[in-house]
Scaffold this active site. Structure first.
Site, short mmCIF file in Angstrom:
data_model
loop_
_atom_site.label_atom_id
_atom_site.label_comp_id
_atom_site.label_asym_id
_atom_site.label_seq_id
_atom_site.Cartn_x
_atom_site.Cartn_y
_atom_site.Cartn_z
N ARG A 89 0.66 -1.39 0.02
CA ARG A 89 -0.04 0.10 -0.15
C ARG A 89 1.10 1.24 0.06
O ARG A 89 0.58 2.32 -0.10
CB ARG A 89 -0.89 0.00 1.25
CG ARG A 89 -2.26 -0.05 1.01
CD ARG A 89 -2.72 -0.27 2.44
NE ARG A 89 -4.26 -0.17 2.64
CZ ARG A 89 -5.17 -0.94 2.56
NH1 ARG A 89 -4.80 -2.18 2.49
NH2 ARG A 89 -6.33 -0.79 2.84
N ARG A 161 -18.06 -2.24 10.26
CA ARG A 161 -16.70 -1.96 10.73
C ARG A 161 -16.63 -0.38 10.68
O ARG A 161 -17.08 0.38 10.14
CB ARG A 161 -15.68 -2.45 9.31
CG ARG A 161 -15.03 -3.83 9.38
CD ARG A 161 -14.22 -4.10 8.08
NE ARG A 161 -13.45 -3.07 7.74
CZ ARG A 161 -12.47 -2.99 6.57
NH1 ARG A 161 -12.66 -4.27 5.86
NH2 ARG A 161 -11.86 -2.36 6.33
N ARG A 172 -10.14 7.41 4.41
CA ARG A 172 -9.34 6.08 3.57
C ARG A 172 -9.06 6.46 2.14
O ARG A 172 -7.86 6.02 1.71
CB ARG A 172 -10.04 4.79 3.72
CG ARG A 172 -9.94 4.39 5.17
CD ARG A 172 -11.04 3.28 5.58
NE ARG A 172 -11.01 2.13 4.83
CZ ARG A 172 -12.10 1.40 4.56
NH1 ARG A 172 -13.19 1.82 5.38
NH2 ARG A 172 -12.00 0.27 3.94
P1 ADP Z 1 -9.88 -1.62 2.67
O1 ADP Z 1 -9.14 -2.06 1.70
O2 ADP Z 1 -11.33 -1.79 2.35
O3 ADP Z 1 -9.41 -0.44 3.38
P2 ADP Z 1 -8.23 -3.53 4.61
O4 ADP Z 1 -9.03 -4.45 5.20
O5 ADP Z 1 -7.34 -3.84 3.39
O6 ADP Z 1 -9.49 -2.61 3.82
O7 ADP Z 1 -7.60 -2.55 5.27
C1 ADP Z 1 -8.28 -1.99 6.56
C2 ADP Z 1 -7.11 -1.09 7.41
O8 ADP Z 1 -6.07 -1.93 7.72
C3 ADP Z 1 -6.53 0.06 6.42
O9 ADP Z 1 -7.26 1.14 6.45
C4 ADP Z 1 -5.27 0.21 7.22
O10 ADP Z 1 -5.09 1.02 8.34
C5 ADP Z 1 -4.79 -1.12 7.48
N1 ADP Z 1 -3.94 -1.70 6.57
C6 ADP Z 1 -4.25 -3.17 5.73
N2 ADP Z 1 -3.21 -3.33 4.84
C7 ADP Z 1 -2.23 -2.47 5.12
C8 ADP Z 1 -0.88 -2.20 4.41
N3 ADP Z 1 -0.60 -2.93 3.58
N4 ADP Z 1 -0.27 -1.10 4.70
C9 ADP Z 1 -0.65 -0.40 5.86
N5 ADP Z 1 -1.94 -0.55 6.56
C10 ADP Z 1 -2.67 -1.46 5.92
#
Ligand code: ADP
Ligand code: ZN
Length: 214
Positions: A89, A161, A172
């Site tokens: 990300r 959530r 986000r």
């Molecule tokens: P979405 O893609 O719908 O935002 P996720 O379940 O992938 O949902 O992520 C939820 C939260 O988890 C993000 O908003 C972040 O805080 C954290 N997160 C998940 N994956 C990562 C990542 N690769 N790097 C940083 N934070 C992450």
């Protein structure tokens, strides 16, 4: 080891697509979001570190993410095929992933960019409901359960959530633009970016992805 990545804004449908691909192939689904939520539920150190960032819709620090992903890959077999969802990300995570895979004699094979118009994303996320018991995903208008607030599959209660509330959703999306969107160029320049129309329905997007999967 093989690796593909599902890239796209929150609400682009990465999780739903991942499920479709997992059912049709032997790819192992690795969702950093799911791993972090599991860590929070288990009350682990990683969960404690991650929770405050997640509740605000901010990214969890790269060091935490790289630790959980590296640990997961270290448990794997050389023949494993991984499908990353919600990871990487940031550019830093992408570069570190390249290093981790290179050490394992591998590399990212394909990156699927799920393209969805922003208004569709906001409506998808703010209407999303999840079963507390089995994790099944619903939507108040697009995929309503037969009985309001109750899971069709297991009868568990549905919840929203905390990071799907509208203000957090907008944050986000902003975080995605600022920190994640640059990965599109990063992978495009490597010649491995594939665009998928994910704005209509998950079945069509899954079919398109499967057709383009090498
Ligand atoms: P979405 O893609 O719908 O935002 P996720 O379940 O992938 O949902 O992520 C939820 C939260 O988890 C993000 O908003 C972040 O805080 C954290 N997160 C998940 N994956 C990562 C990542 N690769 N790097 C940083 N934070 C992450
Ligand atoms: Zn359920």
């Amino acid at each position: 080891m093989q690796a593909i990545i599902l890239l796209g804004a929150p609400g682009a449908g990465k999780g739903t697509l991942a499920e479709g691909v997992r059912n049709a192939t032997d790819y192992i689904h690795v969702s950093t979001g799911d791993m972090l939520r599991a860590a929070i539920k288990a009350g682990s150190q990683t969960g404690l570190e991650a929770k405050a960032f997640m509740d605000k819709g901010e990214l969890v620090p790269d060091s935490v993410i790289m630790r959980i992903v590296s640990e997961r890959l270290a448990q794997g077999q050389p023949t494993d095929k991984y499908m990353f969802d919600g990871f990487p990300r940031t550019l830093e995570q992408a570069r570190q992933l390249d290093e981790v895979l290179a050490k394992l004699g591998s590399a990212v094979n394909q990156v699927f960019l799920l393209e969805v118009p922003t208004p569709v994303i906001v409506s998808r996320l703010s209407g999303r409901r999840i079963c507390k018991t089995c994790g099944a995903v619903y939507h108040v208008t697009n995929i309503p359960p037969k009985k309001e607030g109750i899971c069709d599959q297991c009868g568990g209660p549905l919840y929203q959530r905390p990071d799907d509330e509208e203000a957090t959703v907008l944050n986000r999306l902003d975080v995605y633009q600022r920190q994640t969107a640059s990965l599109i160029d990063y992978y495009d320049q490597k010649g491995i970016l594939i665009r998928i129309n994910a704005g209509t329905n998950p079945q069509a997007a899954t079919a398109e992805l499967l057709a383009k999967l090498a």
